[in-house]
Design an enzyme around this catalytic site. Structure first.
Site, PDB file in Angstrom:
ATOM      1  N   SER A  73       0.854  -1.186   0.000  1.00 12.94           N
ATOM      2  CA  SER A  73       0.000   0.000   0.000  1.00 12.94           C
ATOM      3  C   SER A  73       0.888   1.233   0.000  1.00 12.94           C
ATOM      4  O   SER A  73       2.026   1.200   0.502  1.00 12.94           O
ATOM      5  CB  SER A  73      -0.887   0.010   1.249  1.00 12.94           C
ATOM      6  OG  SER A  73      -1.512   1.262   1.415  1.00 12.94           O
ATOM      7  N   TYR A 110      -1.538  -0.814  10.530  1.00  9.87           N
ATOM      8  CA  TYR A 110      -1.739  -1.394   9.197  1.00  9.87           C
ATOM      9  C   TYR A 110      -0.608  -0.963   8.272  1.00  9.87           C
ATOM     10  O   TYR A 110      -0.016  -1.777   7.558  1.00  9.87           O
ATOM     11  CB  TYR A 110      -3.095  -0.946   8.649  1.00  9.87           C
ATOM     12  CG  TYR A 110      -3.359  -1.345   7.210  1.00  9.87           C
ATOM     13  CD1 TYR A 110      -3.876  -2.595   6.906  1.00  9.87           C
ATOM     14  CD2 TYR A 110      -3.102  -0.455   6.154  1.00  9.87           C
ATOM     15  CE1 TYR A 110      -4.131  -2.960   5.583  1.00  9.87           C
ATOM     16  CE2 TYR A 110      -3.356  -0.816   4.838  1.00  9.87           C
ATOM     17  CZ  TYR A 110      -3.864  -2.063   4.567  1.00  9.87           C
ATOM     18  OH  TYR A 110      -4.114  -2.423   3.261  1.00  9.87           O
ATOM     19  N   LYS A 129       2.500  -2.896   6.182  1.00  8.86           N
ATOM     20  CA  LYS A 129       2.676  -2.746   4.740  1.00  8.86           C
ATOM     21  C   LYS A 129       4.080  -2.233   4.416  1.00  8.86           C
ATOM     22  O   LYS A 129       4.655  -2.595   3.373  1.00  8.86           O
ATOM     23  CB  LYS A 129       1.609  -1.810   4.170  1.00  8.86           C
ATOM     24  CG  LYS A 129       0.207  -2.410   4.199  1.00  8.86           C
ATOM     25  CD  LYS A 129       0.131  -3.706   3.392  1.00  8.86           C
ATOM     26  CE  LYS A 129      -1.280  -4.221   3.238  1.00  8.86           C
ATOM     27  NZ  LYS A 129      -1.355  -5.433   2.394  1.00  8.86           N
TER      28      LYS A 129
END
Length: 249
Positions: free
Chosen positions: A145, A158, A162
């Site tokens: 991401s 999160y 990533k």
């Protein structure tokens, strides 16, 4: 230039919807035989039925939790047994059970995010390597991401997973070369169910901030994956392809 995957076998995690489903569809239309994997078998059946009319290769499904090492081992084994090999692994499955300041996250949700988003891809790569790619070669694509390249306070942990996935990609690209290529894709904000809370309330306003004037769609990311899976990228490994409409600018 037409990108083809004729004769290749691909395994896509998180393939029942969103980006994973679009990747599986693109690979299948390009001639690959594809194993679709996600947690729920009924969702996989629906995805297979939707992809089948344009498929050029075989389509198989295998329900597996991407964070479960035993499920990863069994799914890789089933792919090889049913489809005859494993040339391409796409680690697309991810989770984000927490939004808010990273400093406030509870340990169970921190562990769950790490289990699926970072440990998971490593285990799937390890199984693909041990069961097939060490001897036959292969190609791995990790779905990261742009959050792994920037800071977003509501998605802190999160994005940490990533970012770590990008370093895992580089490390394994060097370690597994020359037989196995390992690359990553860093999507921007794509209109998927998982990201719905981020884009649906303010789609028009967010789109005006994107240099290319719109949010991403799953096929935008699938096209990048198709390039990385094909021989057109045969001299590409250890890289991160940013596909974000210019959002990082």
């Amino acid at each position: 230039m037409e990108l083809r995957l004729d004769g290749k076998v691909a395994l896509v995690t998180g393939a029942s919807r969103g980006i994973g489903r679009a990747v599986a569809a693109a690979f299948s239309a390009a001639g690959a035989s594809v194993m679709l994997s996600s947690r729920k078998e009924d969702a996989l059946e629906e995805a297979r039925a939707a992809i089948a009319p344009a498929a050029s290769g075989d389509l198989e499904i295998f329900a597996a939790n991407a964070g479960d090492p035993d499920a990863a081992r069994d799914c890789v084994r089933a792919t090889i047994e049913r489809l005859g090999g494993l040339d391409i692994l796409v680690n697309n499955a991810a989770t984000n059970p927490y939004m808010g300041r990273m400093i406030d996250i509870d340990l169970p949700r921190l562990d769950k995010t790490h289990e699926v988003n970072l440990r998971g891809p490593f285990v799937w790569i390890q199984e693909a390597w041990r069961q097939w790619m060490a001897e036959h070669g292969g190609n791995v694509i990790n779905m990261s991401s742009i959050g792994g390249l920037s800071i977003e306070t509501s998605l802190g942990h999160y994005n940490v997973t990533k970012a770590a996935l990008l370093h895992l990609t580089r490390s394994l690209a060097k370690e597994l070369a020359p037989g196995v290529r390992v690359n990553a894709i860093a999507p921007g904000l794509v209109k998927t169910d998982m990201a719905r809370a981020l884009w649906e309330p303010n789609e028009d306003a967010i789109s005006r901030m994107v240099p290319l004037g719109r949010l991403g769609e799953p096929p935008d990311i699938a096209n990048a994956a198709l390039f990385l899976a094909s021989d057109a990228s045969s001299w590409v490994t250890g890289t991160t392809m940013v596909v974000d409409g210019g959002m990082l600018l």
